[in-house]
Scaffold this motif. Structure first.
Motif, PDB file in Angstrom:
ATOM      1  N   GLU A  79       0.769  -1.096   0.176  1.00 15.01           N
ATOM      2  CA  GLU A  79       0.368  -0.012  -0.479  1.00 15.01           C
ATOM      3  C   GLU A  79       1.160   1.288   0.505  1.00 15.01           C
ATOM      4  OE1 GLU A  79      -1.465  -1.319   3.164  1.00 15.01           O
ATOM      5  OE2 GLU A  79      -3.682  -1.939   2.312  1.00 15.01           O
ATOM      6  N   GLY A  80       2.066   1.477   0.673  1.00 13.89           N
ATOM      7  CA  GLY A  80       2.861   2.330   0.565  1.00 13.89           C
ATOM      8  C   GLY A  80       4.372   1.962   0.622  1.00 13.89           C
ATOM      9  N   PHE A  81       5.417   2.211   0.785  1.00 15.22           N
ATOM     10  CA  PHE A  81       6.935   1.975   0.781  1.00 15.22           C
ATOM     11  C   PHE A  81       7.843   3.771   1.132  1.00 15.22           C
ATOM     12  CE2 PHE A  81       7.794   2.188  -3.537  1.00 15.22           C
ATOM     13  CZ  PHE A  81       8.962   2.707  -2.986  1.00 15.22           C
ATOM     14  N   VAL A  82       8.840   3.598   2.065  1.00 14.96           N
ATOM     15  CA  VAL A  82       9.167   4.725   2.643  1.00 14.96           C
ATOM     16  C   VAL A  82      10.979   4.174   1.592  1.00 14.96           C
ATOM     17  CG1 VAL A  82       9.701   4.221   4.659  1.00 14.96           C
ATOM     18  CG2 VAL A  82      10.442   6.471   3.141  1.00 14.96           C
ATOM     19  N   LEU A  83      11.744   5.165   0.790  1.00 13.76           N
ATOM     20  CA  LEU A  83      13.389   4.103   0.758  1.00 13.76           C
ATOM     21  C   LEU A  83      13.665   5.370   1.354  1.00 13.76           C
ATOM     22  CD1 LEU A  83      15.253   2.476  -0.389  1.00 13.76           C
ATOM     23  CD2 LEU A  83      14.811   3.453  -2.506  1.00 13.76           C
ATOM     24  N   ALA A  84      14.537   5.555   2.452  1.00 10.68           N
ATOM     25  CA  ALA A  84      15.969   6.322   2.925  1.00 10.68           C
ATOM     26  C   ALA A  84      16.907   5.567   3.232  1.00 10.68           C
ATOM     27  CB  ALA A  84      15.014   6.278   4.484  1.00 10.68           C
ATOM     28  N   ARG A  85      17.826   6.245   3.380  1.00 11.94           N
ATOM     29  CA  ARG A  85      19.103   6.296   4.162  1.00 11.94           C
ATOM     30  C   ARG A  85      19.547   7.098   5.553  1.00 11.94           C
ATOM     31  NH1 ARG A  85      22.287   8.129  -1.112  1.00 11.94           N
ATOM     32  NH2 ARG A  85      21.787  10.049  -1.421  1.00 11.94           N
ATOM     33  N   ALA A  86      20.667   6.631   6.229  1.00  9.05           N
ATOM     34  CA  ALA A  86      21.219   7.563   7.348  1.00  9.05           C
ATOM     35  C   ALA A  86      22.522   7.386   7.516  1.00  9.05           C
ATOM     36  CB  ALA A  86      20.805   7.487   8.176  1.00  9.05           C
ATOM     37  N   VAL A  87      22.942   9.262   7.295  1.00  9.70           N
ATOM     38  CA  VAL A  87      25.038   8.308   7.667  1.00  9.70           C
ATOM     39  C   VAL A  87      25.997   9.708   7.963  1.00  9.70           C
ATOM     40  CG1 VAL A  87      26.952   8.524   5.768  1.00  9.70           C
ATOM     41  CG2 VAL A  87      25.286   7.267   5.309  1.00  9.70           C
ATOM     42  N   ALA A  88      26.375   9.699   9.059  1.00  7.32           N
ATOM     43  CA  ALA A  88      26.939  10.785   9.976  1.00  7.32           C
ATOM     44  C   ALA A  88      25.998  11.878  10.145  1.00  7.32           C
ATOM     45  CB  ALA A  88      27.610  11.617   8.500  1.00  7.32           C
ATOM     46  N   GLY A  89      24.540  10.777  11.339  1.00  2.49           N
ATOM     47  CA  GLY A  89      24.033  11.593  11.483  1.00  2.49           C
ATOM     48  C   GLY A  89      22.905  12.267  11.336  1.00  2.49           C
ATOM     49  N   GLU A  90      22.718  12.161   9.535  1.00  2.00           N
ATOM     50  CA  GLU A  90      21.872  12.761   8.732  1.00  2.00           C
ATOM     51  C   GLU A  90      21.110  11.990   7.845  1.00  2.00           C
ATOM     52  OE1 GLU A  90      23.956  17.434   7.671  1.00  2.00           O
ATOM     53  OE2 GLU A  90      23.399  15.757   5.997  1.00  2.00           O
ATOM     54  N   ALA A  91      19.696  11.967   8.160  1.00  2.00           N
ATOM     55  CA  ALA A  91      18.587  10.911   7.108  1.00  2.00           C
ATOM     56  C   ALA A  91      18.120  11.571   5.904  1.00  2.00           C
ATOM     57  CB  ALA A  91      17.660  10.122   7.966  1.00  2.00           C
ATOM     58  N   GLU A  92      18.032  10.721   4.790  1.00  2.00           N
ATOM     59  CA  GLU A  92      16.926  11.644   3.586  1.00  2.00           C
ATOM     60  C   GLU A  92      16.183  10.818   3.140  1.00  2.00           C
ATOM     61  OE1 GLU A  92      18.700  12.793  -0.304  1.00  2.00           O
ATOM     62  OE2 GLU A  92      20.255  12.115   0.382  1.00  2.00           O
ATOM     63  N   ILE A  93      15.242  11.051   3.617  1.00  2.00           N
ATOM     64  CA  ILE A  93      13.835  10.161   2.414  1.00  2.00           C
ATOM     65  C   ILE A  93      13.911  10.647   0.986  1.00  2.00           C
ATOM     66  CG2 ILE A  93      11.649  10.128   1.965  1.00  2.00           C
ATOM     67  CD1 ILE A  93      12.760   9.421   4.558  1.00  2.00           C
ATOM     68  N   LEU A  94      14.397   9.555   0.288  1.00  2.00           N
ATOM     69  CA  LEU A  94      14.764   8.941  -1.271  1.00  2.00           C
ATOM     70  C   LEU A  94      12.997   9.013  -2.170  1.00  2.00           C
ATOM     71  CD1 LEU A  94      17.831   6.092  -1.007  1.00  2.00           C
ATOM     72  CD2 LEU A  94      17.868   9.186  -1.339  1.00  2.00           C
ATOM     73  N   THR A  95      12.416   8.155  -1.271  1.00  2.00           N
ATOM     74  CA  THR A  95      11.531   8.014  -2.302  1.00  2.00           C
ATOM     75  C   THR A  95      10.025   7.851  -1.270  1.00  2.00           C
ATOM     76  OG1 THR A  95      10.337   8.040  -4.021  1.00  2.00           O
ATOM     77  CG2 THR A  95      11.450   6.002  -3.066  1.00  2.00           C
ATOM     78  N   ILE A  96       8.830   8.316  -1.240  1.00  2.00           N
ATOM     79  CA  ILE A  96       8.403   7.682  -0.285  1.00  2.00           C
ATOM     80  C   ILE A  96       6.602   7.445  -2.162  1.00  2.00           C
ATOM     81  CG2 ILE A  96       7.579  10.008   0.656  1.00  2.00           C
ATOM     82  CD1 ILE A  96       6.550   8.288   3.783  1.00  2.00           C
ATOM     83  N   ALA A  97       6.632   6.606  -1.120  1.00  2.00           N
ATOM     84  CA  ALA A  97       4.961   5.678  -2.731  1.00  2.00           C
ATOM     85  C   ALA A  97       4.187   5.655  -1.320  1.00  2.00           C
ATOM     86  CB  ALA A  97       5.358   4.914  -3.662  1.00  2.00           C
ATOM     87  N   THR A  98       3.001   6.267  -2.141  1.00  2.00           N
ATOM     88  CA  THR A  98       1.286   5.343  -1.103  1.00  2.00           C
ATOM     89  C   THR A  98       0.703   5.133  -2.897  1.00  2.00           C
ATOM     90  OG1 THR A  98       1.537   7.005   0.830  1.00  2.00           O
ATOM     91  CG2 THR A  98      -0.514   5.930   0.476  1.00  2.00           C
ATOM     92  N   HIS A  99       0.177   3.923  -2.514  1.00  2.00           N
ATOM     93  CA  HIS A  99      -1.490   3.511  -3.249  1.00  2.00           C
ATOM     94  C   HIS A  99      -1.928   4.744  -4.077  1.00  2.00           C
ATOM     95  CE1 HIS A  99      -3.712   1.612  -6.282  1.00  2.00           C
ATOM     96  NE2 HIS A  99      -2.719   0.413  -6.180  1.00  2.00           N
ATOM     97  N   PRO A 100      -2.622   4.950  -4.714  1.00  2.00           N
ATOM     98  CA  PRO A 100      -3.013   6.556  -5.032  1.00  2.00           C
ATOM     99  C   PRO A 100      -4.392   6.051  -4.315  1.00  2.00           C
ATOM    100  CG  PRO A 100      -2.007   5.592  -7.241  1.00  2.00           C
ATOM    101  CD  PRO A 100      -1.034   4.698  -6.485  1.00  2.00           C
TER     102      PRO A 100
END
Length: 154
Positions: free
Chosen positions: A52-73
């Motif tokens: 129904e949805g997913f999030v792709l992220a990363r965390a490095v050196a004290g910072e995190a980034e959301i690379l993409t987030i998708a929720t089924h329409p």
């Protein structure tokens, strides 16, 4: 309801199929699996066979980034995005992050509303970053929040 995707043992094709429903320039399964490894991680809402949805992220050196987030329409505005962002923030904190960043299309009012409600604020801008055939280019807003996010217990 939210679980971790394991790129070493699971196929990312259902995530790529969902990404294709949500974005005009979708990522393929190989890219999603590659980004979900190492400092990256993917969290899924619902079963892998029909997420129904997913999030792709990363965390490095004290910072995190959301690379993409998708929720089924058909599942939008049901709290899935909120739940995924909170889960990603918890995982990022577990990995040592104190700040989280993301980029969002400046014309995506629903996403901007969600991110602002969760404590994100504008940290920068990329003029004309998003280009969709047949449409005028739109700006990417770089947004930042301290962790934990709003809605997350301290």
């Amino acid at each position: 309801m939210i679980r971790r995707f394991d790129p070493l043992t699971e196929n990312a094709i259902p995530l790529a199929d969902l990404h294709k429903l949500c974005f005009p320039d979708p990522w393929d399964a190989e890219a999603i699996a590659r980004l979900a490894g190492g400092p990256g991680f993917a969290l899924i809402h619902g079963p892998l066979a029909a997420p129904e949805g997913f999030v792709l992220a990363r965390a490095v050196a004290g910072e995190a980034e959301i690379l993409t987030i998708a929720t089924h329409p058909q599942q939008r505005r049901s709290g899935i995005g909120w739940s995924l962002l909170l889960a990603a923030a918890r995982e990022a904190q577990r990995r040592g992050a104190t700040d989280m960043f993301l980029e969002v299309d400046s014309v995506n009012a629903a996403a901007l509303g969600l991110y602002t409600a969760m404590g994100f604020s504008k940290a920068g801008e990329r003029k004309g970053y998003y280009r969709v055939p047949g449409q005028l280019p739109s700006d990417a807003l770089i947004m930042r929040s301290r962790l934990p996010l709003r809605g997350e217990p301290d």
